[in-house]
Design a protein around this motif. Structure first.
Motif, PDB file in Angstrom:
ATOM      1  N   MET A  38     -31.726   9.620   2.583  1.00  0.00           N
ATOM      2  CA  MET A  38     -30.939   8.411   2.336  1.00  0.00           C
ATOM      3  C   MET A  38     -29.629   8.777   1.655  1.00  0.00           C
ATOM      4  N   GLY A  39     -28.542   8.268   2.162  1.00  0.00           N
ATOM      5  CA  GLY A  39     -27.239   8.596   1.611  1.00  0.00           C
ATOM      6  C   GLY A  39     -26.943   7.877   0.305  1.00  0.00           C
ATOM      7  N   GLN A  40     -25.952   8.392  -0.406  1.00  0.00           N
ATOM      8  CA  GLN A  40     -25.463   7.765  -1.622  1.00  0.00           C
ATOM      9  C   GLN A  40     -23.961   7.531  -1.480  1.00  0.00           C
ATOM     10  N   VAL A  41     -23.500   6.397  -2.003  1.00  0.00           N
ATOM     11  CA  VAL A  41     -22.108   5.998  -1.801  1.00  0.00           C
ATOM     12  C   VAL A  41     -21.477   5.602  -3.130  1.00  0.00           C
ATOM     13  N   LEU A  42     -20.280   6.118  -3.364  1.00  0.00           N
ATOM     14  CA  LEU A  42     -19.476   5.731  -4.515  1.00  0.00           C
ATOM     15  C   LEU A  42     -18.230   5.015  -4.005  1.00  0.00           C
ATOM     16  N   GLY A  43     -17.972   3.797  -4.468  1.00  0.00           N
ATOM     17  CA  GLY A  43     -16.810   3.032  -4.047  1.00  0.00           C
ATOM     18  C   GLY A  43     -15.667   3.133  -5.043  1.00  0.00           C
ATOM     19  N   LEU A  44     -14.466   3.434  -4.539  1.00  0.00           N
ATOM     20  CA  LEU A  44     -13.280   3.578  -5.389  1.00  0.00           C
ATOM     21  C   LEU A  44     -12.102   2.827  -4.771  1.00  0.00           C
ATOM     22  N   GLY A  45     -11.238   2.291  -5.613  1.00  0.00           N
ATOM     23  CA  GLY A  45     -10.014   1.644  -5.150  1.00  0.00           C
ATOM     24  C   GLY A  45      -8.819   2.197  -5.897  1.00  0.00           C
ATOM     25  N   ILE A  46      -7.776   2.598  -5.145  1.00  0.00           N
ATOM     26  CA  ILE A  46      -6.583   3.205  -5.737  1.00  0.00           C
ATOM     27  C   ILE A  46      -5.341   2.684  -5.017  1.00  0.00           C
ATOM     28  N   THR A  47      -4.202   3.284  -5.295  1.00  0.00           N
ATOM     29  CA  THR A  47      -2.948   2.983  -4.611  1.00  0.00           C
ATOM     30  C   THR A  47      -2.334   4.290  -4.121  1.00  0.00           C
ATOM     31  N   HIS A  48      -1.441   4.189  -3.125  1.00  0.00           N
ATOM     32  CA  HIS A  48      -0.673   5.367  -2.704  1.00  0.00           C
ATOM     33  C   HIS A  48       0.823   5.109  -2.879  1.00  0.00           C
ATOM     34  N   TYR A  49       1.161   4.295  -3.851  1.00  0.00           N
ATOM     35  CA  TYR A  49       2.517   3.840  -4.161  1.00  0.00           C
ATOM     36  C   TYR A  49       3.546   4.973  -4.091  1.00  0.00           C
ATOM     37  N   PRO A  50       4.434   4.983  -3.082  1.00  0.00           N
ATOM     38  CA  PRO A  50       5.345   6.125  -2.872  1.00  0.00           C
ATOM     39  C   PRO A  50       6.264   6.473  -4.042  1.00  0.00           C
ATOM     40  N   PRO A  51       6.857   5.497  -4.771  1.00  0.00           N
ATOM     41  CA  PRO A  51       7.766   5.896  -5.847  1.00  0.00           C
ATOM     42  C   PRO A  51       7.133   6.743  -6.947  1.00  0.00           C
ATOM     43  N   LEU A  52       5.803   6.760  -7.028  1.00  0.00           N
ATOM     44  CA  LEU A  52       5.162   7.614  -8.033  1.00  0.00           C
ATOM     45  C   LEU A  52       5.383   9.090  -7.720  1.00  0.00           C
ATOM     46  N   THR A  53       5.759   9.411  -6.499  1.00  0.00           N
ATOM     47  CA  THR A  53       6.067  10.804  -6.164  1.00  0.00           C
ATOM     48  C   THR A  53       7.426  11.235  -6.706  1.00  0.00           C
ATOM     49  N   THR A  54       8.204  10.287  -7.222  1.00  0.00           N
ATOM     50  CA  THR A  54       9.581  10.566  -7.610  1.00  0.00           C
ATOM     51  C   THR A  54       9.735  10.643  -9.119  1.00  0.00           C
ATOM     52  N   GLN A  55      10.908  11.094  -9.539  1.00  0.00           N
ATOM     53  CA  GLN A  55      11.303  11.026 -10.936  1.00  0.00           C
ATOM     54  C   GLN A  55      12.287   9.865 -11.107  1.00  0.00           C
ATOM     55  N   GLY A  56      12.353   9.327 -12.321  1.00  0.00           N
ATOM     56  CA  GLY A  56      13.325   8.280 -12.592  1.00  0.00           C
ATOM     57  C   GLY A  56      12.757   6.879 -12.490  1.00  0.00           C
ATOM     58  N   ASN A  57      13.644   5.908 -12.401  1.00  0.00           N
ATOM     59  CA  ASN A  57      13.301   4.484 -12.422  1.00  0.00           C
ATOM     60  C   ASN A  57      12.665   4.061 -11.101  1.00  0.00           C
ATOM     61  N   MET A  58      11.453   3.526 -11.162  1.00  0.00           N
ATOM     62  CA  MET A  58      10.749   3.096  -9.966  1.00  0.00           C
ATOM     63  C   MET A  58      11.035   1.640  -9.612  1.00  0.00           C
ATOM     64  N   CYS A  59      11.927   1.006 -10.342  1.00  0.00           N
ATOM     65  CA  CYS A  59      12.130  -0.443 -10.186  1.00  0.00           C
ATOM     66  C   CYS A  59      13.505  -0.821  -9.647  1.00  0.00           C
ATOM     67  N   LEU A  60      14.236   0.117  -9.106  1.00  0.00           N
ATOM     68  CA  LEU A  60      15.606  -0.159  -8.696  1.00  0.00           C
ATOM     69  C   LEU A  60      15.695  -0.934  -7.393  1.00  0.00           C
ATOM     70  N   ARG A  61      14.570  -1.202  -6.756  1.00  0.00           N
ATOM     71  CA  ARG A  61      14.612  -2.035  -5.562  1.00  0.00           C
ATOM     72  C   ARG A  61      15.178  -3.419  -5.875  1.00  0.00           C
ATOM     73  N   ILE A  62      14.914  -3.920  -7.080  1.00  0.00           N
ATOM     74  CA  ILE A  62      15.445  -5.233  -7.465  1.00  0.00           C
ATOM     75  C   ILE A  62      16.968  -5.217  -7.451  1.00  0.00           C
ATOM     76  N   ARG A  63      17.574  -4.136  -7.921  1.00  0.00           N
ATOM     77  CA  ARG A  63      19.031  -4.033  -7.899  1.00  0.00           C
ATOM     78  C   ARG A  63      19.550  -4.095  -6.466  1.00  0.00           C
ATOM     79  N   LYS A  64      18.851  -3.422  -5.538  1.00  0.00           N
ATOM     80  CA  LYS A  64      19.266  -3.450  -4.141  1.00  0.00           C
ATOM     81  C   LYS A  64      19.131  -4.857  -3.558  1.00  0.00           C
ATOM     82  N   CYS A  65      18.092  -5.572  -3.984  1.00  0.00           N
ATOM     83  CA  CYS A  65      17.949  -6.963  -3.536  1.00  0.00           C
ATOM     84  C   CYS A  65      19.091  -7.824  -4.069  1.00  0.00           C
TER      85      CYS A  65
END
Length: 366
Positions: A1-28
């Motif tokens: 019988m198998g065993q299962v562990l459930g996990l939830g995460i994000t793959h948010y691209p700006p986390l790969t970068t350095q600096g301010n992750m919120c500058l999209r608002i300025r572009k808007c």
């Protein structure tokens, strides 16, 4: 019988970068197509205004980054403690591997191994680890598990695509970022990976080439009548059922498997009613409440039109996880956190569910 562990995460691209992750608002704000009523911070939600502050979100970005890294480390600890035989990862493909020649609603990527160079065409500046542009990451695959899962789904009347080699990209960023973040401290990722790709972007996968849009870009790419839109992605309730079928299949398997849903929740650039500027935080909170309470019927009672209205396209990955938890009789996460962010494009949620074996033992005792 198998065993299962459930996990939830994000793959948010700006986390790969350095600096301010919120500058999209300025572009808007600089976009001439943004409606005037969204330009005045005094008319914003108080939390959004506080996060933007007088530093264009820099302090919020710093806190948000620390919170994200802390949660990834916690999830990695849970993953290592469980020591799975392999990891199933639900993620979306944004015009990366699947393009005009083939766009399945969902597909098992049963490759022998994955090699990818995330920084080779990285356009966001220096990566967060200062790794060289030619750095190659290699992750083991699990073809046998992929074949087993595809057959198990077909036997449960779930018509699923599968592949043994990529079409256009070795690994979409939803999967590669997830691996990079789960190995944030670069101690290695030893677990064989089975990506399960979801066509989460549906109507906008080809028409927008999977790219995040600003108001003027949406008008140019999609047109005022949206006549260029593609067919929709799979229904959320269907993803829920797919996840449930996967949960049953893994429970009947001989393996210990970690199943991981990877996505941020409502995405600003998908929420038309908010002029593509900020996410549907209210809806995110309602789904998070249902997640914490184990109200899986609330999750399943969702249509693709509702998901698209809320910017919940990528949440289809989490609908699969919700279905699996429901099928395994797991009602509530043992750890969950909601990271509210009006200005970094999306809210993020992390969740850890108790392993199915623990739930089974508890059921026997009661």
């Amino acid at each position: 019988m198998g065993q299962v562990l459930g996990l939830g995460i994000t793959h948010y691209p700006p986390l790969t970068t350095q600096g301010n992750m919120c500058l999209r608002i300025r572009k808007c704000l600089d976009d001439p197509a943004l409606p005037e009523n969204f330009r005045d911070p005094d008319q914003w939600h108080p939390t959004m205004r506080a996060q933007w502050a007088d530093d264009e979100g820099q302090a919020h970005s710093d806190r948000h980054r620390r919170d994200l890294i802390e949660q990834f480390r916690l999830v990695r600890e849970q993953l290592d403690a469980f020591a799975p035989d392999w990891v199933l990862l639900w993620g979306d493909d944004q015009y990366e591997n699947f393009r005009e020649d083939c766009i399945p609603p969902y597909s098992v990527l049963a490759y022998e191994a994955f090699e990818f160079q995330p920084w080779k065409h990285h356009s966001r500046g220096r990566n967060a680890w200062d790794e060289p542009a030619d750095k190659t990451f290699t992750v083991k695959g699990h073809r046998a598990a992929g074949k087993y899962l595809a057959e198990a789904l077909l036997k449960q009347r779930i018509d699923v695509a599968y592949a043994y080699k990529p079409l256009h990209a070795p690994l979409g960023h939803a999967f590669s970022n997830s691996v990079l973040y789960l190995d944030y401290d670069r101690k290695g990722f030893p677990y064989p990976l089975l990506p399960f790709a979801i066509n989460a972007y549906g109507r906008q996968v080809v028409s927008a080439h999977g790219a995040p849009l600003y108001p003027s870009q949406a008008l140019a790419v999609l047109g005022p009548d949206e006549e260029k839109l593609d067919p929709p992605g799979p229904q959320p309730w269907r993803c829920f059922d797919v996840g449930a079928a996967i949960g049953r299949a893994l429970q009947a398997s001989p393996w210990r498997v970690a199943i991981v849903a990877s996505s941020s929740w409502s995405h600003s650039f998908l929420v038309k009613k908010h002029a593509l500027m900020f996410p549907d935080v209210e809806s995110d909170k309602r789904y998070y409440q249902a997640l914490c309470e184990g109200d899986w019927e609330f999750w399943r009672d969702t249509t693709i039109e509702q998901a698209e209205d809320r910017g919940h396209h990528e949440l289809l990955n989490w609908f699969c996880l919700a279905g699996a938890m429901h099928a395994l009789g797991i009602r509530k996460p043992r750890h969950a956190v909601f990271l509210e962010s009006w200005i970094s494009n999306s809210d993020k949620v992390f969740a850890v569910f108790p392993p199915s074996a623990e739930v089974s033992r508890a059921a026997v005792r009661t």
